[in-house]
Structures are given as C-alpha cells and as structure tokens.
Design an enzyme around this catalytic site. Structure first.
Site, mmCIF file in Angstrom:
data_model
loop_
_atom_site.group_PDB
_atom_site.id
_atom_site.type_symbol
_atom_site.label_atom_id
_atom_site.label_comp_id
_atom_site.label_asym_id
_atom_site.label_seq_id
_atom_site.Cartn_x
_atom_site.Cartn_y
_atom_site.Cartn_z
ATOM 1 N N LEU A 148 0.840 -1.202 0.000
ATOM 2 C CA LEU A 148 0.000 0.000 0.000
ATOM 3 C C LEU A 148 0.871 1.246 0.000
ATOM 4 C CD1 LEU A 148 -2.733 -1.012 2.612
ATOM 5 C CD2 LEU A 148 -2.793 -1.292 0.132
ATOM 6 N N GLY B 70 0.237 -4.802 0.880
ATOM 7 C CA GLY B 70 -0.702 -4.989 -0.224
ATOM 8 C C GLY B 70 -0.227 -5.979 -1.258
ATOM 9 N N ASN C 199 3.001 -7.441 7.153
ATOM 10 C CA ASN C 199 3.875 -6.891 8.198
ATOM 11 C C ASN C 199 3.353 -5.606 8.832
ATOM 12 O OD1 ASN C 199 4.322 -5.539 5.723
ATOM 13 N ND2 ASN C 199 6.243 -4.727 6.481
ATOM 14 N N GLU C 200 2.038 -5.387 8.759
ATOM 15 C CA GLU C 200 1.459 -4.143 9.272
ATOM 16 C C GLU C 200 1.874 -3.830 10.709
ATOM 17 O OE1 GLU C 200 -1.347 -5.151 5.902
ATOM 18 O OE2 GLU C 200 -0.112 -6.232 7.345
#
Length: 250
Positions: A54, A102, A126-127
């Site tokens: 993202l 993403g 891996n947010e």
C-alpha cells in the site's frame, strides 16, 4: 490459450496507489468480461520488486475524504480479485516489498502462488511493524491460506517470511528457479483450466463466499474504522517516521 498476463509497472516500486488500484480494477473487469479469457497470471515488469504494498503517501497527511476514497479502492481490488471467476496465479518474480503488505494481499487473493527460488525474497503481512492493524478481511484471507495458528503468530509479529519459509508454512504453493517462473505459471493455469469451468467456479465461490460477504456487509463500517485509525496522530507520526527511514535507505 485463454490465459492473460497482467504485469505491474508503476515505477519505482509498484506501490498500490489510488491510481494503481483503480487501473487494476478496470483491467481485471475487462478480462472478466472477455469470454475468451479464462485465466490470469499476475507478475511484475519491474526488476527486484513485485509490489512494495500500500502506498504510504496515500495514508499520510491527506484529508479524511481521501482516506475514504483510497480505502474503498483497496476493498474493491480485493473483492474483485478474491471473487474472480477466472483462474488467478501470482508469479512472484521479485520481493513483494516491505511496506504495508498490499503486495502479499494480492498474492494471497489468487488461486495459486509461485515464487522465485531466491532466499533474499520475502513475503508477509507486516502491518504490525508499522503500528498498523491488518483489517479483518486481510486476516481472513491469510487464515484461509496458512491456517489460524501460523496467521496469528505472523500477524502479531508483522513477519516477513523468506521464500523457503513462506513455502514451508504454505504462504506460497511452489518455489521455482526465476527463469522457469513464467513457464510454470502457464502450466499451472492450464492444469486448472483442464477442469470444467462451472465446477471449478462454483467450488471457488463456495469456499470464498462467506469471507467476501463479510466485507460486503461491513464495508462502510470498515472504511470508517480505517479513517478513524489512520487519522490518529500516533499513527501519522509512525508513518512519517517510516517514510523518513525509506528516504534514508534510498
């Protein structure tokens, strides 16, 4: 042979910007409407990177209206890809990158994932490393691929798995030498297309419908959750620090 290839080419790192996501959805819809097309291979036209994930610039220092528009585009991309009636194969010819994940989500949403056999390549959601929480539909997609325990540990730690590790936990289905990736992807699509379309499509729909329906039912709520989360000063600060770190790396 009824197989299309969609190559990501949005320099420098195929980040999933609003423009990228919009074009992706339009392209996918065109293929869905083309009766001659029954399968799609997704890969990158940019060396060394599949997708950096993202686009952080879409989530940092913008208006709440912009955040809502961006998140709706992320949702739409997943709904279309995860719910596609075509055979979808991710040919991961480069590292999916280390931004909010993403690139990994696109791969997870496909029917089959083939990754180049390179220990330097890694993939994951891996947010957590950025102080971000993966939304429930990212989580559901991940659990459906790797199982609950692996997903729980991986999401809490924000793990990026090396290619061999990703194969071991079932995040990718196959590792092949980089030069054989395209041929292997075409062979896999052909194998899946050998089955009657209606049987394969109905089975896919049956397996994925509850997950898709859950987002459709809670779509506006999910957008509002994203906006309220991303506008927190602590999250904005974390994203700004991460962007600074990326600039220093360059």
């Amino acid at each position: 042979a009824g197989i299309a290839t969609m190559k990501f080419k949005s320099p420098p790192v195929n980040s999933l910007s609003l423009d990228f996501l919009t074009e992706f959805c339009i392209s996918l819809e065109k293929l869905e409407n083309d009766r001659g097309c029954r399968g799609v291979i997704f890969t990158s036209a940019i060396p060394k990177i599949f997708s950096s994930g993202l686009d952080i610039t879409e989530m940092c220092g913008k208006s709440t209206e912009h955040y809502g528009e961006f998140w709706r585009a992320v949702q739409e991309t997943w709904l279309r890809l995860y719910g596609s009636s075509m055979v979808t194969v991710a040919a991961i010819n480069a590292s999916p990158g280390s931004s909010p994940a993403g690139g990994c989500l696109l791969a997870l949403s496909c029917d089959y994932r083939i990754m180049a056999e390179n220990p330097k390549f890694s993939i994951g959601l891996n947010e957590a490393q950025l102080g971000i929480v993966a939304p429930f539909w990212f989580k559901d997609t991940f659990v459906n691929v790797v199982g609950h325990r692996v997903a729980e540990r991986s999401l809490q730690l924000g793990c990026l798995h090396s290619a061999p590790e990703a194969h071991r936990i079932g995040l990718v289905d196959e590792l092949v030498p980089e030069e054989k990736l395209r041929d292997k992807a075409a062979a896999v699509v052909a194998q899946w297309l050998a089955l009657p379309d209606h049987a394969r499509q109905l089975t896919k729909s049956m397996m994925r419908k509850s997950v898709l329906d859950r987002l459709v039912a809670h779509r506006e709520e999910d957008i509002q959750n994203f906006i309220s989360f991303i506008t927190k000063e602590s999250i904005q600060k974390s994203l700004r620090m991460y962007m600074e770190m990326l600039k220093k790396k360059k």
